[in-house]
Structure formats: C-alpha cells, structure tokens
Design an enzyme around this catalytic site. Structure first.
Site: not given
Length: 340
Positions: A49-52, A54-55, A207
């Site tokens: 999982i990338t960017g794990a 927060s959120g 975006y």
C-alpha cells in the site's frame, strides 16, 4: 498552439456526442450505496500500500493486517511509518513493514519499483493510494507538476517496472485509488501540455487530468497483464475525510473543514471497499474496470478513448526515458531482474 486548439475543438465535438445523462445519474446513485463486505481472511498474502500513514491508506493497512496479510507500506515519513507499525502491532499483534520513498521524486519512485521487483514472494495486492491535492501549481525536485507525478507517473513507473515480476509470478491484483474527479477533465487530456505550463492551472483540472491519465493507461496495463492472471482496476473511494489538501491556502483548508469534511464519511468505508476488491472471489477475474467503491460504473467518454490512451502511453515512455530512469523500454524484455 494553433494545432492544440484544433485538437481540443475536435475532442469537444467528439466527446459531446458521447456523453450521456444516464452516466451522471448512475454516479449520483452510486454515491448513496454502501460497499460490499468481504469476510474472507487473507493470511500470508503480500499486500503493498502506498501512502499508508494517514487517511484511506492507514485504515486500509489496518484492515488487511487484521485479516492476516503481510502488509508492506511505501511512505515518505519515517516517523509516521514507525507510528503506523506501533499502532498495528499493538492492536493486532502482527508485523508490518515499510519502505521509505517520496513518490513525488522520480529517483524515489524508481527505488520503490526496484524494491518491489526484488521481493521473492508474489505481490498478491498492490494498492496505489498515495495522493495530493494542490490549489496552486507546484513543481517536484525534477521540475514536473506534482499532481501529475504523484497520481500518474508514480503508479505508471511502478506498474511498468513490475511487469516482468507479474509475468513470472502469474498472479496479483492492482488497485488504483482513483476518483470521480477524473470527470473534471471534461474534454480529455491536453497531451501538448500535461504539466500545465501553457494553460491556466487550477487544482481541479490538474487533479482530474492526472486521474484521467491513470485510468487511460490502466486499459493498456490490463491487456498486458491479463495473460498472466493479473488484474488491474480503478476505484473511487467515496467521499471521505482525509488530510489531502493540508498544504493548500488557509481559505481552502477552511472550506474543506467547514463544508467538505462535514458531509464526508470516515476513511474506513474506503478500506472496506479496498479489502473487498483485493480479496473477494467475486472480483478475482474482473479487470480494467472503474468501481465506485465496490460497484462497477461506466466511465465517461474521455476515459474510454483508446486512441488517446496509446498516445499517452508512448508519450509517458519517452518522458521516462528522457530522465534516464533505466525502466525497460520493451515489456517483452527477458533477462536479469537486477536483484541481488
């Protein structure tokens, strides 16, 4: 410039004829539905999982860890990564690993891709979750527009670099945490100005363009990976509260907190959907689809344009090559994987 204007006019005319109100109504209907649940465990499966920290990524890491997966996260902050490890080990009594990489840096993206390609075990689930939202145009250390790199180039380079591993392992599911925001690129991509150097930058357009680019090349990855029992899908994670946009202006942060967050749900709903898409047998053979949480949704016309997808694919490979990243040009390459 004249050529670019003509191209845009032809796209407007082309897509205008293909847009359907039913597609919009379907999206609005899907916003009211809850994700399907998967109760099956995934003991021993390798989940990246990338960017794990927060959120959505944080809750997704917890969900997979609670169900027995070997979770590997890719994050840019060592401090937050170690906090995540402590949280999960304390709550579930399982180990979780992390690899440090800033996915706005081409050098770090390549390092992460190399790390993953050298894993001895197959990657059962790869979730591209890292994301940003910037209301002002900002450049990365490589001089590229940040939205474009984090949302599009990072997943592209990692997926492309893993093609040989997937061909060898013959299994895996790739999930792109996408967004209904791809619809902000109403008339498609401007392939002559993907970095917003010529046209006026807005956060929504940048975006949306990056998310649209992500979906377009998903179609090509799906064709390349299908013979090897590997699926790739995109999903809208629902309207949830996250830290995205925390680096923006005070006005944006106030608007997000006051209006957007007040009607948003907890990221746990996204984690449930990502677990279902990564583990459920109901979707194990489904590929090249856009899910609104766990429901397949028809894409808007610009996201189905295969001619545009192929142009973007070629353009991206040329861009990567120009930075000397060492990514293999041919997906049919057979040779050393470069792992020790």
């Amino acid at each position: 410039m004249e050529k670019s204007k003509k191209s845009k006019k032809s796209k407007v005319w082309k897509y205008w004829r293909e847009y359907k109100w039913s597609n919009v109504f379907e999206m609005l209907k899907n916003m009211k539905e809850k994700p399907k649940q998967c109760t099956e465990r995934c003991d021993g499966k390798v989940v990246v999982i990338t960017g794990a920290t927060s959120g959505i990524g944080y809750y997704t890491a917890k969900k997979y860890a609670s169900m027995g997966a070997r979770v590997i996260t890719i994050n840019r902050s060592k401090e937050k990564s170690e906090a995540l490890v402590r949280d999960i080990e304390r709550e579930f009594g399982v180990k979780i690993e992390y690899f440090l990489a800033d996915l706005s840096s081409l050098k770090d993206i390549y390092k992460a891709a190399e790390f993953l390609s050298c894993l001895k075990e197959p990657i059962d689930v790869l979730i591209h979750n890292a994301g940003v939202y910037l209301d002002k145009r900002t450049l990365t250390v490589d001089g590229l527009e940040t939205n474009f790199v984090v949302h599009y180039l990072a997943p592209f380079i990692i997926n492309y670099h893993l093609l040989e591993k997937y061909k060898k392992d013959k299994k895996g599911r790739i999930i792109l945490v996408s967004s209904e925001g791809y619809r902000f690129a109403v008339w498609g991509l401007n392939l002559d100005d993907l970095q917003f150097e010529k046209v006026r930058y807005t956060g929504l357009k940048a975006y949306g363009s990056a998310k649209l680019a992500q979906i377009l090349t998903m179609h090509i990855f799906a064709d390349l990976l299908k013979p090897y029992n590997v699926t790739i899908n995109a999903m809208h994670p629902g309207m949830v509260r996250t830290n995205t946009g925390r680096d923006n202006s005070a006005l944006y942060r106030w608007f997000k907190k006051t209006f957007i967050d007040s009607i948003s749900q907890t990221p746990e709903i996204s984690a449930q959907a990502l677990y279902y898409l990564g583990v459920s047998k109901e979707v194990e053979n489904i590929t090249d689809k856009f899910f609104h949480l766990t429901k397949i949704e028809e894409l808007a016309p610009p996201a189905k344009d295969m001619e545009e997808a192929k142009k973007l694919w070629d353009l991206t490979l040329k861009m990567i090559d120009s930075f000397g990243l060492g990514v293999k040009k041919s997906v049919d390459f057979v040779g050393s994987d470069g792992c020790a």
